[in-house]
Design a protein around this motif. Structure first.
Motif, PDB file in Angstrom:
ATOM      1  N   UNK A 216       0.889  -1.146   0.107  1.00  0.00           N
ATOM      2  CA  UNK A 216      -0.001  -0.013  -0.095  1.00  0.00           C
ATOM      3  C   UNK A 216       0.944   1.300  -0.035  1.00  0.00           C
ATOM      4  N   UNK A 217       0.953   1.998  -0.977  1.00  0.00           N
ATOM      5  CA  UNK A 217       2.026   3.157  -1.049  1.00  0.00           C
ATOM      6  C   UNK A 217       1.588   4.133  -0.317  1.00  0.00           C
ATOM      7  N   UNK A 218       2.441   4.874   0.434  1.00  0.00           N
ATOM      8  CA  UNK A 218       1.951   5.999   1.272  1.00  0.00           C
ATOM      9  C   UNK A 218       2.451   7.140   0.391  1.00  0.00           C
ATOM     10  N   UNK A 219       3.097   7.052  -0.818  1.00  0.00           N
ATOM     11  CA  UNK A 219       3.951   8.216  -1.319  1.00  0.00           C
ATOM     12  C   UNK A 219       3.225   8.923  -2.581  1.00  0.00           C
ATOM     13  N   UNK A 220       2.146   8.448  -3.003  1.00  0.00           N
ATOM     14  CA  UNK A 220       1.160   8.848  -4.125  1.00  0.00           C
ATOM     15  C   UNK A 220       0.375  10.036  -3.838  1.00  0.00           C
ATOM     16  N   UNK A 221      -0.051  10.508  -4.951  1.00  0.00           N
ATOM     17  CA  UNK A 221      -0.946  11.982  -5.186  1.00  0.00           C
ATOM     18  C   UNK A 221      -2.305  10.949  -4.866  1.00  0.00           C
ATOM     19  N   UNK A 222      -2.694   9.957  -5.172  1.00  0.00           N
ATOM     20  CA  UNK A 222      -3.879   9.573  -4.850  1.00  0.00           C
ATOM     21  C   UNK A 222      -4.120   9.343  -3.237  1.00  0.00           C
ATOM     22  N   UNK A 223      -3.023   8.962  -2.419  1.00  0.00           N
ATOM     23  CA  UNK A 223      -3.208   8.693  -1.104  1.00  0.00           C
ATOM     24  C   UNK A 223      -3.261  10.006  -0.466  1.00  0.00           C
ATOM     25  N   UNK A 224      -2.587  11.010  -0.995  1.00  0.00           N
ATOM     26  CA  UNK A 224      -2.461  12.566  -0.364  1.00  0.00           C
ATOM     27  C   UNK A 224      -3.964  12.966  -0.859  1.00  0.00           C
ATOM     28  N   UNK A 225      -4.795  12.693  -1.458  1.00  0.00           N
ATOM     29  CA  UNK A 225      -5.878  13.065  -1.912  1.00  0.00           C
ATOM     30  C   UNK A 225      -7.185  12.845  -0.961  1.00  0.00           C
ATOM     31  N   UNK A 226      -6.806  11.405  -0.579  1.00  0.00           N
ATOM     32  CA  UNK A 226      -8.078  10.953   0.214  1.00  0.00           C
ATOM     33  C   UNK A 226      -7.373  10.130   1.163  1.00  0.00           C
ATOM     34  N   UNK A 227      -6.447  10.343   2.096  1.00  0.00           N
ATOM     35  CA  UNK A 227      -5.846   9.678   2.929  1.00  0.00           C
ATOM     36  C   UNK A 227      -6.983   8.712   3.945  1.00  0.00           C
ATOM     37  N   UNK A 228      -7.863   9.516   4.354  1.00  0.00           N
ATOM     38  CA  UNK A 228      -9.127   8.929   5.092  1.00  0.00           C
ATOM     39  C   UNK A 228      -9.820   7.676   4.216  1.00  0.00           C
ATOM     40  N   UNK A 229     -10.020   7.923   3.012  1.00  0.00           N
ATOM     41  CA  UNK A 229     -10.731   6.743   2.460  1.00  0.00           C
ATOM     42  C   UNK A 229      -9.918   5.656   2.459  1.00  0.00           C
ATOM     43  N   UNK A 230      -8.545   5.969   2.387  1.00  0.00           N
ATOM     44  CA  UNK A 230      -7.495   4.590   2.197  1.00  0.00           C
ATOM     45  C   UNK A 230      -7.459   4.010   3.626  1.00  0.00           C
TER      46      UNK A 230
END
Ligand code: HEM
Length: 387
Positions: free
Chosen positions: A1-15
């Motif tokens: 599960x990557x922590x360094x992506x823009x997708x994670x930054x855009x919605x950490x709560x969802x992840x």
């Protein structure tokens, strides 16, 4: 599960929600491509780890020997003679020096200095009716506050300003910025050896822990690393919350104090969102998961606050967040950080109470920090503030 992506930054709560459902309290993650770690999203598990420094040590030596020099997050997590990367008697010695010098800081002078800087910065943009509050307010303000604490002479301020932003970068940029900062701070140390004054460098040099010059430089780099990006994040995340979150928006009408807003941000959106990195010295069993020896265990400070096992809802007046860590390594400067952020926000909100967001927020891709890349706002131009 990557922590360094823009997708994670855009919605950490969802992840976090999905990961909690799939993995429970301990999530297998990557801090950079190929850099394995465990993210702790369970509150009880986080406290257990943070309160067991002898088992979960902050010393990355064993991990670094395995990853080698090319690891993209190696510089940010690297070992060194500081409280953040040592335990036992070494930690007590370094931490003792930090708490002693922080105890000598004149808080009234810090507040007055931050207010002056805030007014200077606000007066540079107020007439335009728009501003980008990360680069035009929070970043220069946080840096000026830390420079003043540390005692950086005016002649070296620009060099420090060029090097510091790289401390929060992975890869070669981070390594180069850190080297530059070390060499500027080495100059500051030499300067203060001959001309001491009432500042952190002079107090560290004189402290009875007998720090060597290189150790003083290491403490100073740690202070810049811990203080600047986090303070920028605390201020900008607070403004962002007030402009986007209805509950926080009430603060503009006066129903929450600035301190309440900051504590709410430290729960909901802490600037150091994934941090407090620890390394099991031998494999450790937590729940039904074995954590491998010498592999990073990262505490999801924001994620743990969303653990359904801990109280949710209105946390007004509640300061039990993990935003400043917990246990023997908890931030020794939390009071100072709150003081700086409060003084900055009070000046900003007094000067431009009617701010609106001018564009959608973009969150920076980072495995550790939670911070916007920019905070563009618009407002009706008010009158400049007097000193
Ligand atoms: C909003 C601002 C800040 C935040 C969110 C923050 C957060 C934290 C956190 C979470 C830790 C614990 C790290 C761990 O357990 O591994 C920590 C440690 C530390 N912080 Fe802060 N910090 C802030 C400001 C500052 C400032 C202004 C200073 C110094 C002037 C500072 C100096 C330190 C030091 C020296 C440590 C290491 C303590 C130890 O390992 O014993 N921090 N900080």
């Amino acid at each position: 599960m990557p922590l360094y992506t823009v997708d994670f930054a855009a919605d950490p709560r969802g992840f976090f929600r999905r990961w909690r459902a799939e993995f429970g309290a301990l999530v297998p993650v990557e801090l950079a491509p190929g850099v394995a770690a465990t993210l702790v999203v369970g509150h009880a598990e986080a406290l257990k780890i943070l309160h067991s420094p002898e088992v979960f040590s902050p010393d990355p030596d064993g991990w670094q020997r395995r990853t080698g020099a090319g690891c993209p997050v190696g510089a940010m997590l690297g070992s060194g003679p500081t409280p953040a990367r040592t335990s036992g008697t070494d930690h007590a010695r370094f931490r003792g020096a930090h708490t002693a010098v922080l105890g000598r800081v004149d808080q009234h002078a810090v507040q007055a200095g931050v207010e002056r800087t805030a007014v200077d910065l606000i007066n540079q943009f107020w007439a335009r009716g728009e501003a980008e509050l990360r680069t035009q307010f929070a970043a220069p303000l946080a840096l000026a506050a830390v420079n003043a604490l540390v005692g950086v002479p005016e002649e070296l301020v620009d060099e420090v300003a060029r090097a510091v932003p790289a401390l929060a970068e992975a890869g070669d940029a981070g390594v180069a910025g850190r080297r530059t900062l070390e060499s500027v701070l080495q100059e500051v140390v030499v300067w203060k050896t001959t001309a001491p004054s009432a500042d952190v460098v002079s107090w560290l040099l004189a402290h009875d822990s007998g720090l060597l010059e290189a150790e003083v430089v290491a403490q100073l780099v740690l202070i810049y690393e811990m203080a600047v990006e986090s303070t920028i994040g605390l201020i900008t995340n607070a403004v962002a919350s007030m402009l986007t979150d209805d509950r926080m928006d009430a603060a503009l009408g006066g129903s929450l104090s600035t301190r309440d807003v900051l504590d709410a941000v430290l729960f909901d959106n802490p600037p150091l969102a994934q941090w407090c990195v620890r390394y099991p010295q031998v494999p450790q069993l937590i729940g039904n998961v074995w954590l491998p020896a010498h592999q990073p265990v990262v505490i999801g400070l924001g994620a743990c606050h969303r653990d359904p096992a801990v109280a949710q809802g209105d946390r007004r007046g509640n300061r039990s967040h993990l935003g400043f860590g917990a246990g023997t390594h908890a931030c020794p400067a939390s009071g100072l950080a709150i003081l700086i952020a409060t003084a900055a926000l009070d000046q900003l909100m007094d000067a431009v109470p009617d701010m609106r967001l001018a564009a959608d927020l973009v969150w920076r891709a980072s495995p550790f920090h939670r911070c916007v890349t920019a905070l563009p706002v618009r407002f009706a131009p008010p009158r400049p503030l007097p000193y």
